[in-house]
Design a protein around this motif. Structure first.
Motif, mmCIF file in Angstrom:
data_model
loop_
_atom_site.group_PDB
_atom_site.id
_atom_site.type_symbol
_atom_site.label_atom_id
_atom_site.label_comp_id
_atom_site.label_asym_id
_atom_site.label_seq_id
_atom_site.Cartn_x
_atom_site.Cartn_y
_atom_site.Cartn_z
ATOM 1 N N SER A 8 0.827 -1.205 0.000
ATOM 2 C CA SER A 8 0.000 0.000 0.000
ATOM 3 C C SER A 8 0.862 1.257 0.000
ATOM 4 C CB SER A 8 -0.956 -0.003 1.190
ATOM 5 O OG SER A 8 -0.217 -0.050 2.394
ATOM 6 N N ALA A 9 2.099 1.154 0.515
ATOM 7 C CA ALA A 9 2.986 2.318 0.532
ATOM 8 C C ALA A 9 3.510 2.645 -0.857
ATOM 9 C CB ALA A 9 4.155 2.065 1.486
ATOM 10 N N SER A 10 3.565 1.626 -1.752
ATOM 11 C CA SER A 10 4.121 1.870 -3.082
ATOM 12 C C SER A 10 3.059 2.172 -4.124
ATOM 13 C CB SER A 10 4.959 0.670 -3.532
ATOM 14 O OG SER A 10 4.132 -0.457 -3.719
ATOM 15 N N VAL A 11 1.784 1.973 -3.811
ATOM 16 C CA VAL A 11 0.718 2.222 -4.780
ATOM 17 C C VAL A 11 0.453 3.718 -4.838
ATOM 18 C CG1 VAL A 11 -1.710 1.830 -5.330
ATOM 19 C CG2 VAL A 11 -0.318 -0.036 -4.445
ATOM 20 N N ARG A 12 0.462 4.254 -6.059
ATOM 21 C CA ARG A 12 0.265 5.687 -6.254
ATOM 22 C C ARG A 12 -1.136 5.964 -6.776
ATOM 23 N NH1 ARG A 12 5.772 6.453 -9.661
ATOM 24 N NH2 ARG A 12 7.201 6.456 -7.928
ATOM 25 N N GLY A 13 -1.622 7.147 -6.462
ATOM 26 C CA GLY A 13 -2.909 7.572 -6.984
ATOM 27 C C GLY A 13 -2.756 8.329 -8.284
ATOM 28 N N LEU A 14 -3.880 8.568 -8.932
ATOM 29 C CA LEU A 14 -3.915 9.336 -10.171
ATOM 30 C C LEU A 14 -4.819 10.547 -9.960
ATOM 31 C CD1 LEU A 14 -4.449 6.367 -12.628
ATOM 32 C CD2 LEU A 14 -2.359 7.718 -12.372
ATOM 33 N N PRO A 15 -4.524 11.642 -10.626
ATOM 34 C CA PRO A 15 -5.384 12.823 -10.470
ATOM 35 C C PRO A 15 -6.740 12.604 -11.141
ATOM 36 C CG PRO A 15 -3.738 13.200 -12.168
ATOM 37 C CD PRO A 15 -3.421 11.883 -11.538
ATOM 38 N N ASN A 16 -7.805 13.067 -10.481
ATOM 39 C CA ASN A 16 -9.131 13.037 -11.089
ATOM 40 C C ASN A 16 -9.339 14.352 -11.824
ATOM 41 O OD1 ASN A 16 -10.314 10.555 -10.487
ATOM 42 N ND2 ASN A 16 -10.793 11.204 -8.413
ATOM 43 N N SER A 17 -9.652 14.251 -13.093
ATOM 44 C CA SER A 17 -9.938 15.455 -13.862
ATOM 45 C C SER A 17 -10.984 15.129 -14.912
ATOM 46 C CB SER A 17 -8.665 15.989 -14.524
ATOM 47 O OG SER A 17 -8.153 15.029 -15.422
ATOM 48 N N SER A 18 -11.799 16.087 -15.249
ATOM 49 C CA SER A 18 -12.797 15.954 -16.316
ATOM 50 C C SER A 18 -13.719 14.756 -16.130
ATOM 51 C CB SER A 18 -12.106 15.829 -17.676
ATOM 52 O OG SER A 18 -11.142 16.792 -17.866
ATOM 53 N N LEU A 19 -14.224 14.566 -14.932
ATOM 54 C CA LEU A 19 -15.125 13.449 -14.651
ATOM 55 C C LEU A 19 -14.527 12.102 -15.045
ATOM 56 C CD1 LEU A 19 -18.525 15.013 -15.787
ATOM 57 C CD2 LEU A 19 -17.696 14.728 -13.457
ATOM 58 N N CYS A 20 -13.251 11.905 -14.753
ATOM 59 C CA CYS A 20 -12.569 10.661 -15.135
ATOM 60 C C CYS A 20 -12.342 9.725 -13.956
ATOM 61 C CB CYS A 20 -11.233 10.984 -15.801
ATOM 62 S SG CYS A 20 -11.423 11.629 -17.465
ATOM 63 N N CYS A 21 -13.116 9.882 -12.886
ATOM 64 C CA CYS A 21 -12.911 9.000 -11.740
ATOM 65 C C CYS A 21 -13.167 7.543 -12.118
ATOM 66 C CB CYS A 21 -13.747 9.421 -10.552
ATOM 67 S SG CYS A 21 -15.503 9.456 -10.867
ATOM 68 N N TYR A 22 -14.081 7.300 -13.076
ATOM 69 C CA TYR A 22 -14.336 5.934 -13.535
ATOM 70 C C TYR A 22 -13.064 5.334 -14.128
ATOM 71 C CZ TYR A 22 -14.335 7.619 -18.322
ATOM 72 O OH TYR A 22 -13.950 8.167 -19.514
ATOM 73 N N LEU A 23 -12.301 6.147 -14.872
ATOM 74 C CA LEU A 23 -11.068 5.671 -15.488
ATOM 75 C C LEU A 23 -10.015 5.396 -14.420
ATOM 76 C CD1 LEU A 23 -9.414 4.989 -17.964
ATOM 77 C CD2 LEU A 23 -8.909 7.428 -18.216
ATOM 78 N N ASN A 24 -9.913 6.266 -13.432
ATOM 79 C CA ASN A 24 -8.954 6.041 -12.355
ATOM 80 C C ASN A 24 -9.283 4.760 -11.586
ATOM 81 O OD1 ASN A 24 -7.745 8.356 -13.188
ATOM 82 N ND2 ASN A 24 -8.417 9.601 -11.463
ATOM 83 N N SER A 25 -10.556 4.511 -11.345
ATOM 84 C CA SER A 25 -10.963 3.272 -10.667
ATOM 85 C C SER A 25 -10.566 2.061 -11.498
ATOM 86 C CB SER A 25 -12.473 3.250 -10.437
ATOM 87 O OG SER A 25 -12.850 4.261 -9.562
ATOM 88 N N LEU A 26 -10.784 2.155 -12.785
ATOM 89 C CA LEU A 26 -10.455 1.045 -13.684
ATOM 90 C C LEU A 26 -8.954 0.790 -13.697
ATOM 91 C CD1 LEU A 26 -11.523 -1.003 -15.696
ATOM 92 C CD2 LEU A 26 -11.391 0.763 -17.455
ATOM 93 N N ILE A 27 -8.168 1.842 -13.801
ATOM 94 C CA ILE A 27 -6.711 1.680 -13.824
ATOM 95 C C ILE A 27 -6.211 1.119 -12.496
ATOM 96 C CG2 ILE A 27 -4.527 2.957 -13.908
ATOM 97 C CD1 ILE A 27 -5.863 4.646 -16.157
#
Length: 127
Positions: A8-27
């Motif tokens: 969990s310490a090495s997993v990075r997040g992605l920025p949410n932009s332009s209603l792309c939270c669905y894409l971030n969840s998928l990735i």
């Protein structure tokens, strides 16, 4: 050798932009499949297979999320790779001003990757 799963310490997040939270969840879900997904996608980038921007972009973004660094190292997420994935979805009807379903995006991406595997298999059979 076998690479241990990310912590969990090495997993990075992605920025949410332009209603792309669905894409971030998928990735993030793809990143949890680390070795399984990466091996399959790497097969599609072998020299005898045609270069596929979606596959290369997914490998870079999943690698970043899993803490692999990749091309962009610690400078932040590979925004150009994220744009390739978003562009792929936009071309198939995912518009940035509407909320989208993660399952729809997942299905589109897997259908595309499945098509790549069929092409690669046919190329191997012809060789």
């Amino acid at each position: 050798g076998h690479k241990p799963p990310p912590t969990s310490a090495s997993v990075r997040g992605l920025p949410n932009s332009s209603l792309c939270c669905y894409l971030n969840s998928l990735i993030q879900s793809y990143a949890s499949l680390n070795n399984s997904l990466t091996r399959r996608l790497c097969y599609l980038t072998k020299p005898e297979n045609t270069q596929r921007p979606l596959v290369t972009a997914l490998l870079r973004v999943v690698g970043y999320v899993n803490g692999d660094g990749g091309v962009d190292g610690d400078r932040g997420p590979p925004r150009d790779a994220l744009q390739v994935v978003r562009g792929f979805l936009l071309e198939r009807g995912f518009w940035s001003f509407t909320q989208q379903d993660v399952h729809e995006a997942h299905t589109l991406i897997l259908d595309e990757i499945d098509g790549y595997f069929r092409e690669a298999y046919l190329q191997e059979c012809r060789a």
